[in-house]
Scaffold this active site. Structure first.
Site, PDB file in Angstrom:
ATOM      1  N   ASP A 127       2.483   1.243  -5.955  1.00  0.00           N
ATOM      2  CA  ASP A 127       2.750   0.558  -7.233  1.00  0.00           C
ATOM      3  C   ASP A 127       4.253   0.622  -7.419  1.00  0.00           C
ATOM      4  OD1 ASP A 127       2.165  -0.545  -9.666  1.00  0.00           O
ATOM      5  OD2 ASP A 127       1.940   1.103 -10.829  1.00  0.00           O
ATOM      6  N   ASN A 157      -6.207  -7.367 -10.861  1.00  0.00           N
ATOM      7  CA  ASN A 157      -5.078  -7.894 -10.324  1.00  0.00           C
ATOM      8  C   ASN A 157      -5.388  -9.577 -10.133  1.00  0.00           C
ATOM      9  OD1 ASN A 157      -3.831  -5.262  -8.302  1.00  0.00           O
ATOM     10  ND2 ASN A 157      -3.188  -5.795 -10.355  1.00  0.00           N
TER      11      ASN A 157
HETATM   12  C1  IPE Z   1      -2.851  -0.675  -9.379  1.00  0.00           C
HETATM   13  O1  IPE Z   1      -1.678  -1.145  -9.914  1.00  0.00           O
HETATM   14  C2  IPE Z   1      -3.544  -1.355  -8.389  1.00  0.00           C
HETATM   15  C3  IPE Z   1      -2.735  -1.522  -7.042  1.00  0.00           C
HETATM   16  C4  IPE Z   1      -1.850  -0.750  -6.649  1.00  0.00           C
HETATM   17  C5  IPE Z   1      -3.394  -2.605  -6.117  1.00  0.00           C
HETATM   18  P1  IPE Z   1      -1.600  -1.959 -11.028  1.00  0.00           P
HETATM   19  O2  IPE Z   1      -0.015  -2.150 -11.480  1.00  0.00           O
HETATM   20  O3  IPE Z   1      -2.196  -3.082 -11.048  1.00  0.00           O
HETATM   21  O4  IPE Z   1      -1.732  -0.985 -12.175  1.00  0.00           O
HETATM   22  P2  IPE Z   1      -1.757  -0.627 -13.811  1.00  0.00           P
HETATM   23  O5  IPE Z   1      -1.692  -2.095 -14.426  1.00  0.00           O
HETATM   24  O6  IPE Z   1      -0.199  -0.318 -14.043  1.00  0.00           O
HETATM   25  O7  IPE Z   1      -2.698   0.127 -14.271  1.00  0.00           O
HETATM   26  C1  IPE Z   2       1.879  -2.660  -6.907  1.00  0.00           C
HETATM   27  O1  IPE Z   2       3.122  -3.264  -7.508  1.00  0.00           O
HETATM   28  C2  IPE Z   2       1.233  -3.999  -5.871  1.00  0.00           C
HETATM   29  C3  IPE Z   2       0.029  -4.597  -6.635  1.00  0.00           C
HETATM   30  C4  IPE Z   2      -0.692  -4.024  -7.810  1.00  0.00           C
HETATM   31  C5  IPE Z   2      -0.430  -5.751  -6.073  1.00  0.00           C
HETATM   32  P1  IPE Z   2       3.131  -4.031  -8.704  1.00  0.00           P
HETATM   33  O2  IPE Z   2       3.137  -5.555  -8.500  1.00  0.00           O
HETATM   34  O3  IPE Z   2       2.078  -3.738  -9.896  1.00  0.00           O
HETATM   35  O4  IPE Z   2       4.503  -3.796  -9.490  1.00  0.00           O
HETATM   36  P2  IPE Z   2       4.926  -3.270 -10.907  1.00  0.00           P
HETATM   37  O5  IPE Z   2       4.019  -2.144 -11.447  1.00  0.00           O
HETATM   38  O6  IPE Z   2       4.739  -4.495 -11.807  1.00  0.00           O
HETATM   39  O7  IPE Z   2       6.580  -2.796 -10.966  1.00  0.00           O
HETATM   40 MG    MG Z   3       2.146  -1.870 -11.202  1.00  0.00          MG
END
Ligand code: IPE
Ligand code: IPE
Ligand code: MG
Length: 226
Positions: free
Chosen positions: A16, A64
């Site tokens: 993340d 997502n």
């Molecule tokens: C969790 O990250 C899912 C993945 C890393 C694929 P998100 O960024 O989607 O989670 P939330 O929305 O912060 O809970």
């Molecule tokens: C994790 O990074 C990757 C996925 C969930 C696909 P994010 O895209 O959630 O990055 P932040 O949390 O918005 O910084």
């Molecule tokens: Mg995220």
């Protein structure tokens, strides 16, 4: 390398912070995802060195799919390219590659590429690398329950997409968030959690070894008395 004394059998990652990493550099979110692939590579390399048997990554959740279409398409494209780029490295390192999740939602092209890579790496016996794609723990439990009932079975773990994969010993979540965001709900029952503020694109060997040291210092009791 400062090798931790206790090495987990299965390490899983909630990768993340890619978006925030890119934003901090005034770039589009997809740049963060691209750089995140380098972190996956670094973690894999270190895991092979340490002899870790299972390494898994939460790459894309069912939720997502609700992100802007441009980002979703960018992530699918990145998945396709990364798989093509890594074939040789998987084969030469004895890595078995698997993708688990609600794959019906992926494009036929991506599904074909996944099946192809899973087939040609099926003999990999050093390590199994799992990507959780279009996955959510609630979806997994639902599909498992449905199949178990129609089968008349009684062991739900055999119907989860992770059937046959040992439960994670260690979960590492980057970016400072302290939640599991609908990841493996059943399988994480006794997993040790390490949360770090490091954003995923900055998570490399040094940060990984720190998390593994932290794991090695934990006292796992599984509800028993020691
Ligand atoms: C969790 O990250 C899912 C993945 C890393 C694929 P998100 O960024 O989607 O989670 P939330 O929305 O912060 O809970
Ligand atoms: C994790 O990074 C990757 C996925 C969930 C696909 P994010 O895209 O959630 O990055 P932040 O949390 O918005 O910084
Ligand atoms: Mg995220």
């Amino acid at each position: 390398m400062n090798v931790p004394e206790i090495i987990p059998n299965h390490v899983t990652f909630i990768m993340d912070g890619n978006g925030r990493w890119a934003k901090a550099r005034g770039k589009d979110r997809i740049f963060g995802h691209f750089e995140g692939v380098e972190s996956v590579r670094s973690v894999l390399e270190t895991s092979v060195e340490l002899g870790i048997k299972y390494v898994s990554f939460f790459a894309f959740s069912e939720e997502n799919w609700g992100r802007p279409q441009q980002e979703v398409l960018g992530l699918m494209d990145l998945m396709m390219r990364s798989m093509k780029n890594e074939v040789e490295s998987f084969l030469s390192n004895g890595i078995r590659f698997r993708v688990l999740g609600n794959l019906q939602r992926l494009s036929p092209e991506l599904r074909n590429e996944i099946s192809h890579l899973e087939e040609i790496t099926a003999g990999g016996d050093k390590m199994t690398m799992i990507i959780f794609m279009s996955y959510s723990g609630q979806w997994d439990l639902r599909q498992a329950a449905e199949r178990m009932v129609s089968d008349g079975g009684d062991d739900i773990s055999k119907y989860l997409v992770t059937a046959g994969v040992p439960d994670p010993d260690l979960l590492i979540r980057t970016s400072g968030e302290k939640r599991i965001s609908n990841y493996m709900l059943w399988q994480l029952a006794y997993t040790e959690f390490v949360f770090t503020d490091t954003l995923w694109p900055d998570f490399r060997k040094e940060q990984y070894l720190d998390a593994l040291q932290e794991y090695a210092s934990r006292d796992r009791r599984f509800g028993k008395v020691k």
